[in-house]
Design a protein around this motif. Structure first.
Motif, PDB file in Angstrom:
ATOM      1  N   TYR A   6       0.917  -1.084  -0.071  1.00 14.36           N
ATOM      2  CA  TYR A   6       0.047   0.097   0.030  1.00 14.36           C
ATOM      3  C   TYR A   6       1.016   1.236   0.039  1.00 14.36           C
ATOM      4  CZ  TYR A   6      -3.540  -3.515   1.295  1.00 14.36           C
ATOM      5  OH  TYR A   6      -4.510  -4.248   1.292  1.00 14.36           O
ATOM      6  N   LYS A   7       0.768   2.161  -1.068  1.00 22.29           N
ATOM      7  CA  LYS A   7       1.783   3.099  -1.263  1.00 22.29           C
ATOM      8  C   LYS A   7       1.399   4.435  -1.050  1.00 22.29           C
ATOM      9  CE  LYS A   7       5.463   2.714  -2.021  1.00 22.29           C
ATOM     10  NZ  LYS A   7       6.396   2.540  -0.856  1.00 22.29           N
ATOM     11  N   PRO A   8       1.800   5.288  -0.093  1.00 19.38           N
ATOM     12  CA  PRO A   8       1.319   6.589   0.124  1.00 19.38           C
ATOM     13  C   PRO A   8       2.008   7.720  -0.895  1.00 19.38           C
ATOM     14  CG  PRO A   8       2.899   6.066   1.659  1.00 19.38           C
ATOM     15  CD  PRO A   8       2.838   4.975   0.715  1.00 19.38           C
ATOM     16  N   ARG A   9       1.298   7.885  -2.031  1.00 18.98           N
ATOM     17  CA  ARG A   9       1.980   8.516  -2.994  1.00 18.98           C
ATOM     18  C   ARG A   9       1.560  10.076  -3.180  1.00 18.98           C
ATOM     19  NH1 ARG A   9       4.422   5.340  -6.574  1.00 18.98           N
ATOM     20  NH2 ARG A   9       5.789   7.521  -6.999  1.00 18.98           N
ATOM     21  N   THR A  10       2.424  11.159  -3.381  1.00 24.61           N
ATOM     22  CA  THR A  10       1.925  12.496  -3.110  1.00 24.61           C
ATOM     23  C   THR A  10       0.732  12.487  -4.291  1.00 24.61           C
ATOM     24  OG1 THR A  10       4.159  12.778  -2.843  1.00 24.61           O
ATOM     25  CG2 THR A  10       2.942  14.973  -3.665  1.00 24.61           C
ATOM     26  N   SER A  11       0.991  11.951  -5.368  1.00 26.04           N
ATOM     27  CA  SER A  11      -0.138  11.980  -6.572  1.00 26.04           C
ATOM     28  C   SER A  11      -1.095  10.987  -6.541  1.00 26.04           C
ATOM     29  CB  SER A  11       0.512  12.379  -7.959  1.00 26.04           C
ATOM     30  OG  SER A  11      -0.551  12.154  -8.936  1.00 26.04           O
ATOM     31  N   PRO A  12      -2.423  11.240  -6.724  1.00 27.06           N
ATOM     32  CA  PRO A  12      -3.445  10.005  -6.784  1.00 27.06           C
ATOM     33  C   PRO A  12      -3.339   9.488  -7.935  1.00 27.06           C
ATOM     34  CG  PRO A  12      -4.489  12.236  -6.894  1.00 27.06           C
ATOM     35  CD  PRO A  12      -2.972  12.475  -6.800  1.00 27.06           C
ATOM     36  N   TYR A  13      -2.447  10.099  -9.069  1.00 23.17           N
ATOM     37  CA  TYR A  13      -2.374   9.343 -10.300  1.00 23.17           C
ATOM     38  C   TYR A  13      -0.928   8.407 -10.510  1.00 23.17           C
ATOM     39  CZ  TYR A  13      -5.637  12.886 -11.216  1.00 23.17           C
ATOM     40  OH  TYR A  13      -6.650  13.649 -11.146  1.00 23.17           O
ATOM     41  N   SER A  14      -0.242   8.586  -9.267  1.00 18.23           N
ATOM     42  CA  SER A  14       1.189   7.595  -9.482  1.00 18.23           C
ATOM     43  C   SER A  14       0.415   6.253  -8.964  1.00 18.23           C
ATOM     44  CB  SER A  14       1.979   8.044  -8.257  1.00 18.23           C
ATOM     45  OG  SER A  14       2.440   9.317  -8.823  1.00 18.23           O
ATOM     46  N   PHE A  15       1.438   5.423  -9.215  1.00 16.42           N
ATOM     47  CA  PHE A  15       1.007   3.634  -8.690  1.00 16.42           C
ATOM     48  C   PHE A  15       1.015   3.624  -7.314  1.00 16.42           C
ATOM     49  CE2 PHE A  15       3.560  -0.077  -7.325  1.00 16.42           C
ATOM     50  CZ  PHE A  15       2.629  -1.103  -7.991  1.00 16.42           C
ATOM     51  N   GLN A  16      -0.283   3.086  -6.875  1.00 19.06           N
ATOM     52  CA  GLN A  16      -0.677   3.315  -5.431  1.00 19.06           C
ATOM     53  C   GLN A  16      -0.301   1.788  -5.009  1.00 19.06           C
ATOM     54  OE1 GLN A  16      -2.643   5.886  -4.063  1.00 19.06           O
ATOM     55  NE2 GLN A  16      -1.530   6.612  -5.736  1.00 19.06           N
ATOM     56  N   GLY A  17       0.402   0.802  -5.542  1.00 19.43           N
ATOM     57  CA  GLY A  17       0.859  -0.523  -4.914  1.00 19.43           C
ATOM     58  C   GLY A  17      -0.087  -1.472  -5.340  1.00 19.43           C
ATOM     59  N   LEU A  18       0.436  -2.763  -5.095  1.00 16.70           N
ATOM     60  CA  LEU A  18      -0.250  -3.813  -5.598  1.00 16.70           C
ATOM     61  C   LEU A  18      -1.354  -4.470  -4.350  1.00 16.70           C
ATOM     62  CD1 LEU A  18       2.418  -6.215  -7.112  1.00 16.70           C
ATOM     63  CD2 LEU A  18       0.689  -4.470  -8.343  1.00 16.70           C
ATOM     64  N   LYS A  19      -1.560  -3.744  -3.212  1.00 15.83           N
ATOM     65  CA  LYS A  19      -2.180  -4.061  -2.169  1.00 15.83           C
ATOM     66  C   LYS A  19      -2.357  -5.513  -1.903  1.00 15.83           C
ATOM     67  CE  LYS A  19      -4.721   0.085  -3.105  1.00 15.83           C
ATOM     68  NZ  LYS A  19      -5.025   0.813  -4.110  1.00 15.83           N
ATOM     69  N   GLU A  20      -3.218  -5.930  -1.848  1.00 13.75           N
ATOM     70  CA  GLU A  20      -3.479  -7.520  -1.232  1.00 13.75           C
ATOM     71  C   GLU A  20      -2.640  -8.461  -1.833  1.00 13.75           C
ATOM     72  OE1 GLU A  20      -6.640  -8.957   1.211  1.00 13.75           O
ATOM     73  OE2 GLU A  20      -7.787  -7.425   0.563  1.00 13.75           O
ATOM     74  N   LYS A  21      -2.487  -8.243  -3.177  1.00 15.33           N
ATOM     75  CA  LYS A  21      -1.778  -9.124  -3.995  1.00 15.33           C
ATOM     76  C   LYS A  21      -0.309  -8.840  -3.607  1.00 15.33           C
ATOM     77  CE  LYS A  21      -0.380 -11.817  -7.235  1.00 15.33           C
ATOM     78  NZ  LYS A  21      -0.615 -13.174  -7.025  1.00 15.33           N
ATOM     79  N   GLY A  22       0.433  -7.593  -3.278  1.00 16.38           N
ATOM     80  CA  GLY A  22       1.550  -7.171  -2.870  1.00 16.38           C
ATOM     81  C   GLY A  22       1.874  -7.914  -1.550  1.00 16.38           C
ATOM     82  N   LEU A  23       0.869  -8.081  -0.625  1.00 14.50           N
ATOM     83  CA  LEU A  23       1.119  -8.760   0.570  1.00 14.50           C
ATOM     84  C   LEU A  23       1.372 -10.246   0.455  1.00 14.50           C
ATOM     85  CD1 LEU A  23      -1.762  -7.163   2.667  1.00 14.50           C
ATOM     86  CD2 LEU A  23       0.528  -6.694   2.864  1.00 14.50           C
ATOM     87  N   GLU A  24       0.592 -10.767  -0.504  1.00 13.55           N
ATOM     88  CA  GLU A  24       0.757 -12.364  -0.876  1.00 13.55           C
ATOM     89  C   GLU A  24       2.178 -12.470  -1.440  1.00 13.55           C
ATOM     90  OE1 GLU A  24      -2.129 -13.549  -3.808  1.00 13.55           O
ATOM     91  OE2 GLU A  24      -3.801 -12.926  -2.627  1.00 13.55           O
ATOM     92  N   LEU A  25       2.647 -11.625  -2.170  1.00 17.47           N
ATOM     93  CA  LEU A  25       4.248 -11.871  -2.610  1.00 17.47           C
ATOM     94  C   LEU A  25       5.037 -11.503  -1.747  1.00 17.47           C
ATOM     95  CD1 LEU A  25       3.568  -9.897  -6.290  1.00 17.47           C
ATOM     96  CD2 LEU A  25       3.475 -12.362  -5.667  1.00 17.47           C
ATOM     97  N   LEU A  26       4.695 -10.804  -0.583  1.00 20.03           N
ATOM     98  CA  LEU A  26       5.922 -10.801   0.530  1.00 20.03           C
ATOM     99  C   LEU A  26       5.810 -11.860   1.499  1.00 20.03           C
ATOM    100  CD1 LEU A  26       4.931  -7.022   1.726  1.00 20.03           C
ATOM    101  CD2 LEU A  26       7.141  -7.915   0.832  1.00 20.03           C
ATOM    102  N   ALA A  27       4.457 -12.445   1.643  1.00 20.39           N
ATOM    103  CA  ALA A  27       4.396 -13.597   2.294  1.00 20.39           C
ATOM    104  C   ALA A  27       5.248 -14.646   1.679  1.00 20.39           C
ATOM    105  CB  ALA A  27       2.946 -13.931   2.451  1.00 20.39           C
ATOM    106  N   GLU A  28       5.141 -14.708   0.299  1.00 17.94           N
ATOM    107  CA  GLU A  28       5.657 -15.827  -0.527  1.00 17.94           C
ATOM    108  C   GLU A  28       7.249 -15.569  -0.304  1.00 17.94           C
ATOM    109  OE1 GLU A  28       4.640 -16.172  -4.644  1.00 17.94           O
ATOM    110  OE2 GLU A  28       6.028 -17.691  -4.751  1.00 17.94           O
ATOM    111  N   ALA A  29       7.774 -14.456  -0.349  1.00 19.83           N
ATOM    112  CA  ALA A  29       9.287 -13.984  -0.242  1.00 19.83           C
ATOM    113  C   ALA A  29       9.584 -14.503   1.207  1.00 19.83           C
ATOM    114  CB  ALA A  29       9.650 -12.611  -0.526  1.00 19.83           C
TER     115      ALA A  29
END
Ligand code: PEP
Ligand code: MN
Length: 338
Positions: A130-153
């Motif tokens: 979950y990425k806090p980005r200055t612009s709402p148009y920037s990449f906001q993160g993979l969210k739950e999918k990102g958490l799954e990838l972290l768990a796998e790593a």
């Protein structure tokens, strides 16, 4: 507590200030000078007392002798705290290193970076889902999918996972995966988030807000500690100044200063603190010399194509080199790093 009366404060104002102190359970001791009177108040300070005294006629200044951050303070806890999670240790002569990309981008990237981090002997893996980005148009993160990838790593390497949680309602979701909840600089004073993170029972990495004073940082830590969660790591990640040669200004005196005031371990983040890959290694070494208990380093296998913060990411060979240098500085100071 010290109360300085105004020049020419009347006897009645003085008596009234003394009465108010006694009402709060404190004992006043008068120091009568030629020009002014000062009162030292002994006893247990209660909340609201300072504001009540400052509002009195005849009172110029009220100074608390005790730190307002009770639980974070060295006054309440004389021994430095050590935060340990999996093999990551911050404090007690060990410098914990958490490294990884700014954002979790893909399965391949996360696994590759995790193996690299592991291979250099670091013990923490970072990656924003979950990425806090200055612009709402920037990449906001993979969210739950990102958490799954972290768990796998983590499954593949055993590294302790550090990832940011941006809102109180996300705490249960992020806490299911992460080993450490990161509270980002922008959220340092999000009090419901601090409480929710504290209540999760997980270690909390609290990043300094770019415009927050050290007292504000320690009072933010107090919100977490007050929930009964003692596992807090403070992080200096740079502040806003007039300087524009770096993304932020990384004030390394914060590290020894925090050690003078608080028992909590202190992490340095030279990646966000400088915003320039070439400056990260030198500032990482300097942070260790200044007494940092942990380091956060952003890395990327292809910084040019990173979804966020590529300009400050270390490439794998540079990361390996920075780790070697940091280990030598740590060893010179009788500390271990990893
Ligand atoms: C980060 O760690 O990627 C991050 C957003 O940091 P900060 O909150 O310090 O800006
Ligand atoms: Mn980043």
């Amino acid at each position: 507590m010290i109360i300085v009366m105004k020049l020419g404060a009347t006897d009645a104002a003085l008596r009234h200030a003394e009465d108010r102190l006694r009402e709060f359970g404190l004992t006043p001791h008068l120091i009568v000078g030629a020009e002014r009177t000062i009162m030292a108040a002994t006893g247990k300070e209660k909340s609201g007392l300072q504001a009540a005294l400052e509002a009195l006629e005849g009172v110029e200044k009220v100074m608390s002798v005790l730190a307002p951050y009770k639980l974070a303070s060295l006054e309440s806890h004389r021994e430095p705290s050590v935060v340990k999670v999996r093999d990551f240790v911050a404090g007690g002569g060990h410098i914990g290193v958490v490294a990884g990309p700014c954002s979790v981008e893909s399965r391949q990237q996360m696994l590759e970076m995790a193996h690299l981090v592991k291979s250099v002997g670091a013990t923490g893996l970072r990656g924003g889902a979950y990425k806090p980005r200055t612009s709402p148009y920037s990449f906001q993160g993979l969210k739950e999918k990102g958490l799954e990838l972290l768990a796998e790593a983590r499954e593949a390497t055993g590294l302790a996972i550090f990832t940011e949680v941006m809102a109180p309602e996300l705490v249960p979701i992020v806490a299911r995966v992460t080993d450490v909840l990161q509270i980002g600089a922008r959220n340092m004073q999000n009090y419901p988030l601090l409480e929710a993170a504290g209540e999760s029972g997980l270690p909390v990495l609290l990043k300094r807000g770019p415009s927050a004073t050290i007292e504000e940082l320690l009072l933010a830590a107090e919100y977490v500690l007050k929930t009964g969660n003692e596992k807090v790591i403070l992080c200096e990640r740079g502040i806003r100044t007039f300087e524009d040669h770096t993304r932020f200004t990384l004030p390394l005196a914060t590290i020894p200063y925090l050690h003078e005031k608080s028992h909590l371990p202190v992490m340095a983040d030279p990646s966000h603190g400088t915003g320039k890959a070439t400056l990260v290694g030198p500032m990482a070494r300097a942070a260790i010399a200044a007494g940092a208990d942990a380091l956060m380093l952003e890395i990327h296998d292809d910084p040019e194509h990173a979804m966020s913060d590529g300009f400050q990411a270390l490439t794998p060979p540079v990361f390996v080199h920075v780790m070697q240098e940091c280990r030598r500085v740590a060893a010179a100071l009788d500390r271990t790093l990893g």
